[in-house]
Design an enzyme around this catalytic site. Sequence first.
Site, PDB file in Angstrom:
ATOM      1  N   SER A  19       0.823  -1.219   0.000  1.00  9.76           N
ATOM      2  CA  SER A  19       0.000   0.000   0.000  1.00  9.76           C
ATOM      3  C   SER A  19       0.854   1.266   0.000  1.00  9.76           C
ATOM      4  O   SER A  19       1.831   1.371   0.744  1.00  9.76           O
ATOM      5  CB  SER A  19      -0.913   0.005   1.228  1.00  9.76           C
ATOM      6  N   LYS A  70     -13.145  -5.162   3.749  1.00 10.59           N
ATOM      7  CA  LYS A  70     -14.065  -4.037   3.512  1.00 10.59           C
ATOM      8  C   LYS A  70     -15.535  -4.362   3.823  1.00 10.59           C
ATOM      9  O   LYS A  70     -16.282  -3.481   4.223  1.00 10.59           O
ATOM     10  CB  LYS A  70     -13.949  -3.570   2.063  1.00 10.59           C
ATOM     11  N   ASP A 106     -14.192   5.149  -1.842  1.00 10.92           N
ATOM     12  CA  ASP A 106     -13.720   4.578  -3.129  1.00 10.92           C
ATOM     13  C   ASP A 106     -14.466   5.159  -4.329  1.00 10.92           C
ATOM     14  O   ASP A 106     -13.881   5.331  -5.399  1.00 10.92           O
ATOM     15  CB  ASP A 106     -13.871   3.046  -3.119  1.00 10.92           C
ATOM     16  N   ALA A 132     -16.346  -8.005  -9.980  1.00 15.66           N
ATOM     17  CA  ALA A 132     -17.593  -7.572  -9.344  1.00 15.66           C
ATOM     18  C   ALA A 132     -17.447  -7.611  -7.822  1.00 15.66           C
ATOM     19  O   ALA A 132     -18.396  -7.878  -7.100  1.00 15.66           O
ATOM     20  CB  ALA A 132     -18.747  -8.457  -9.801  1.00 15.66           C
ATOM     21  N   GLY A 133     -16.226  -7.347  -7.325  1.00 13.70           N
ATOM     22  CA  GLY A 133     -15.984  -7.322  -5.883  1.00 13.70           C
ATOM     23  C   GLY A 133     -16.347  -5.961  -5.302  1.00 13.70           C
ATOM     24  O   GLY A 133     -17.079  -5.180  -5.919  1.00 13.70           O
ATOM     25  N   ALA A 135     -14.571  -3.169  -4.813  1.00 12.99           N
ATOM     26  CA  ALA A 135     -14.150  -1.991  -5.581  1.00 12.99           C
ATOM     27  C   ALA A 135     -15.013  -1.826  -6.825  1.00 12.99           C
ATOM     28  O   ALA A 135     -15.366  -0.704  -7.202  1.00 12.99           O
ATOM     29  CB  ALA A 135     -12.677  -2.127  -5.966  1.00 12.99           C
ATOM     30  N   ASN A 155     -17.486 -11.452 -14.586  1.00 13.62           N
ATOM     31  CA  ASN A 155     -16.950 -11.936 -13.304  1.00 13.62           C
ATOM     32  C   ASN A 155     -17.067 -13.454 -13.189  1.00 13.62           C
ATOM     33  O   ASN A 155     -17.966 -14.068 -13.744  1.00 13.62           O
ATOM     34  CB  ASN A 155     -17.682 -11.277 -12.126  1.00 13.62           C
ATOM     35  N   VAL A 158     -20.909 -15.265 -11.023  1.00 18.38           N
ATOM     36  CA  VAL A 158     -21.909 -14.479 -11.758  1.00 18.38           C
ATOM     37  C   VAL A 158     -22.906 -13.757 -10.845  1.00 18.38           C
ATOM     38  O   VAL A 158     -23.361 -12.659 -11.161  1.00 18.38           O
ATOM     39  CB  VAL A 158     -22.663 -15.346 -12.807  1.00 18.38           C
TER      40      VAL A 158
HETATM   41  P1  NDP Z   1     -12.444  -8.118  -3.812  1.00 22.09           P
HETATM   42  O1  NDP Z   1     -11.732  -9.213  -3.094  1.00 22.09           O
HETATM   43  O2  NDP Z   1     -13.709  -7.578  -3.264  1.00 22.09           O
HETATM   44  O3  NDP Z   1     -12.743  -8.569  -5.348  1.00 22.09           O
HETATM   45  C1  NDP Z   1     -11.783  -9.292  -6.090  1.00 22.09           C
HETATM   46  C2  NDP Z   1     -12.261  -9.502  -7.514  1.00 22.09           C
HETATM   47  O4  NDP Z   1     -11.271 -10.279  -8.214  1.00 22.09           O
HETATM   48  C3  NDP Z   1     -13.571 -10.302  -7.637  1.00 22.09           C
HETATM   49  O5  NDP Z   1     -14.244  -9.896  -8.799  1.00 22.09           O
HETATM   50  C4  NDP Z   1     -13.061 -11.749  -7.759  1.00 22.09           C
HETATM   51  O6  NDP Z   1     -13.955 -12.612  -8.411  1.00 22.09           O
HETATM   52  C5  NDP Z   1     -11.852 -11.536  -8.648  1.00 22.09           C
HETATM   53  N1  NDP Z   1     -10.875 -12.616  -8.544  1.00 22.09           N
HETATM   54  C6  NDP Z   1     -10.011 -12.840  -7.521  1.00 22.09           C
HETATM   55  N2  NDP Z   1      -9.256 -13.933  -7.782  1.00 22.09           N
HETATM   56  C7  NDP Z   1      -9.658 -14.410  -9.003  1.00 22.09           C
HETATM   57  C8  NDP Z   1      -9.249 -15.488  -9.824  1.00 22.09           C
HETATM   58  N3  NDP Z   1      -8.257 -16.326  -9.448  1.00 22.09           N
HETATM   59  N4  NDP Z   1      -9.881 -15.668 -11.014  1.00 22.09           N
HETATM   60  C9  NDP Z   1     -10.871 -14.835 -11.408  1.00 22.09           C
HETATM   61  N5  NDP Z   1     -11.301 -13.774 -10.670  1.00 22.09           N
HETATM   62  C10 NDP Z   1     -10.695 -13.562  -9.489  1.00 22.09           C
HETATM   63  O7  NDP Z   1     -11.328  -6.962  -3.944  1.00 22.09           O
HETATM   64  P2  NDP Z   1     -11.576  -5.403  -4.164  1.00 22.09           P
HETATM   65  O8  NDP Z   1     -12.714  -5.228  -5.080  1.00 22.09           O
HETATM   66  O9  NDP Z   1     -11.608  -4.715  -2.849  1.00 22.09           O
HETATM   67  O10 NDP Z   1     -10.194  -4.953  -4.879  1.00 22.09           O
HETATM   68  C11 NDP Z   1      -9.917  -5.329  -6.213  1.00 22.09           C
HETATM   69  C12 NDP Z   1      -8.604  -4.698  -6.667  1.00 22.09           C
HETATM   70  O11 NDP Z   1      -8.726  -3.284  -6.722  1.00 22.09           O
HETATM   71  C13 NDP Z   1      -7.433  -5.005  -5.733  1.00 22.09           C
HETATM   72  O12 NDP Z   1      -6.283  -5.237  -6.530  1.00 22.09           O
HETATM   73  C14 NDP Z   1      -7.284  -3.707  -4.942  1.00 22.09           C
HETATM   74  O13 NDP Z   1      -5.949  -3.507  -4.467  1.00 22.09           O
HETATM   75  C15 NDP Z   1      -7.668  -2.661  -5.991  1.00 22.09           C
HETATM   76  N6  NDP Z   1      -8.173  -1.415  -5.398  1.00 22.09           N
HETATM   77  C16 NDP Z   1      -7.520  -0.246  -5.661  1.00 22.09           C
HETATM   78  C17 NDP Z   1      -7.974   0.936  -5.139  1.00 22.09           C
HETATM   79  C18 NDP Z   1      -7.252   2.209  -5.429  1.00 22.09           C
HETATM   80  O14 NDP Z   1      -7.464   3.185  -4.707  1.00 22.09           O
HETATM   81  N7  NDP Z   1      -6.417   2.277  -6.439  1.00 22.09           N
HETATM   82  C19 NDP Z   1      -9.166   1.001  -4.275  1.00 22.09           C
HETATM   83  C20 NDP Z   1      -9.826  -0.294  -4.102  1.00 22.09           C
HETATM   84  C21 NDP Z   1      -9.317  -1.451  -4.638  1.00 22.09           C
HETATM   85  P3  NDP Z   1     -15.063 -13.437  -7.568  1.00 22.09           P
HETATM   86  O15 NDP Z   1     -16.164 -12.461  -7.304  1.00 22.09           O
HETATM   87  O16 NDP Z   1     -15.455 -14.545  -8.481  1.00 22.09           O
HETATM   88  O17 NDP Z   1     -14.387 -13.929  -6.313  1.00 22.09           O
END
Ligand code: NDP
Length: 293
Positions: A19, A70, A106, A132-133, A135, A155, A158
């Site tokens: 970070s 989060k 965010d 679709a997490g 962020a 995603n 789904v």
């Molecule tokens: P989440 O854990 O909530 O979401 C992760 C996402 O990645 C989901 O869509 C998940 O899919 C997918 N994913 C993870 N592993 C795999 C895999 N092996 N294959 C396919 N899909 C995968 O994380 P966040 O949404 O909080 O963060 C996402 C990114 O954004 C991070 O890298 C974070 O550091 C970055 N970020 C940057 C910010 C900035 O200020 N620049 C602010 C917030 C986030 P599934 O739903 O299927 O699990």
Amino acid sequence: MIDGCTKTAGIIGDPVSHSFSPVMQNAAFRAKGLNYVYLAFCVAKGNLSEATRAIAALNLAGFNVTSPHKENIISCIHELSPEAELLGAVNTVAFRDGRLKGFNTDMAGFLYLLQNMSLLSVKGENVCLLGAGGAARAVSLALAKSGIEHLAIFNRTVEKGEAIRELLHKNGLLDLKKTSQWPLDKKTFPEAMQNSAFMINTLSIDPIEKGLLPENEKFSYLKAAVDLRYNPPEIPFLQWASAKNGCTAINGLDMLLGQGVESFKILTGQKAPLQVMKDALAKNLAGQQGESE
Ligand code: NDP
């Protein structure tokens, strides 16, 4: 100078060592002459409620929250801001009068990134969203508020993409027919991305490195590719998008800055020194690039 009156703030996540928030927020405290310090705390999933109680017990000023906490932090705090409630996720917690209040900056962060995309605008455009997490929910809201025409969500799980469509629809931001949801699959992708002008990666992994996108396909409508990640500075998805499609590549540093400015206001009650924070991030990124060369 750290002394007996220094207030402590920080960020909790796992991992958290990548970070840039400590560098950005400490530069801001120094510039404003505030007696604060900002630290990174690596908190494992199973320790979240204990860590949150400790933050209150130690009377910290507040803290930022990153992956994977989060959503789960909501059950550990007392109240939520309207944005945090809407998004079902918290990235900033203020500790005041014995109460922990959760905010989400965010969406403001991504709106800041969109406003600084050097003459590019998402208004009236088709946009493709990878992920679709937590962020992605904030990014989707910011995109809908910015007047996009269509959002195609890709995603692995789904149901999470479907939940974003519902969120946008229920809040009157984008009608269901203006959104679509697809599995993250390189065969479906070319047709399903519907000639998008913007491709935004919110996945926590790299879709090119993991072979999730059709690398050899060219997307001629693409104006920009955005990735929320910023560290390490070399991002294969952005490198592929600009080399293959000749589009602008934008990393997540401006989103970090935009959300950090809002978090600073929440943590200190003061206006943030934006330029100081921007310079600190640029300097840190240049340092990381130097290290990786
Ligand atoms: P989440 O854990 O909530 O979401 C992760 C996402 O990645 C989901 O869509 C998940 O899919 C997918 N994913 C993870 N592993 C795999 C895999 N092996 N294959 C396919 N899909 C995968 O994380 P966040 O949404 O909080 O963060 C996402 C990114 O954004 C991070 O890298 C974070 O550091 C970055 N970020 C940057 C910010 C900035 O200020 N620049 C602010 C917030 C986030 P599934 O739903 O299927 O699990």
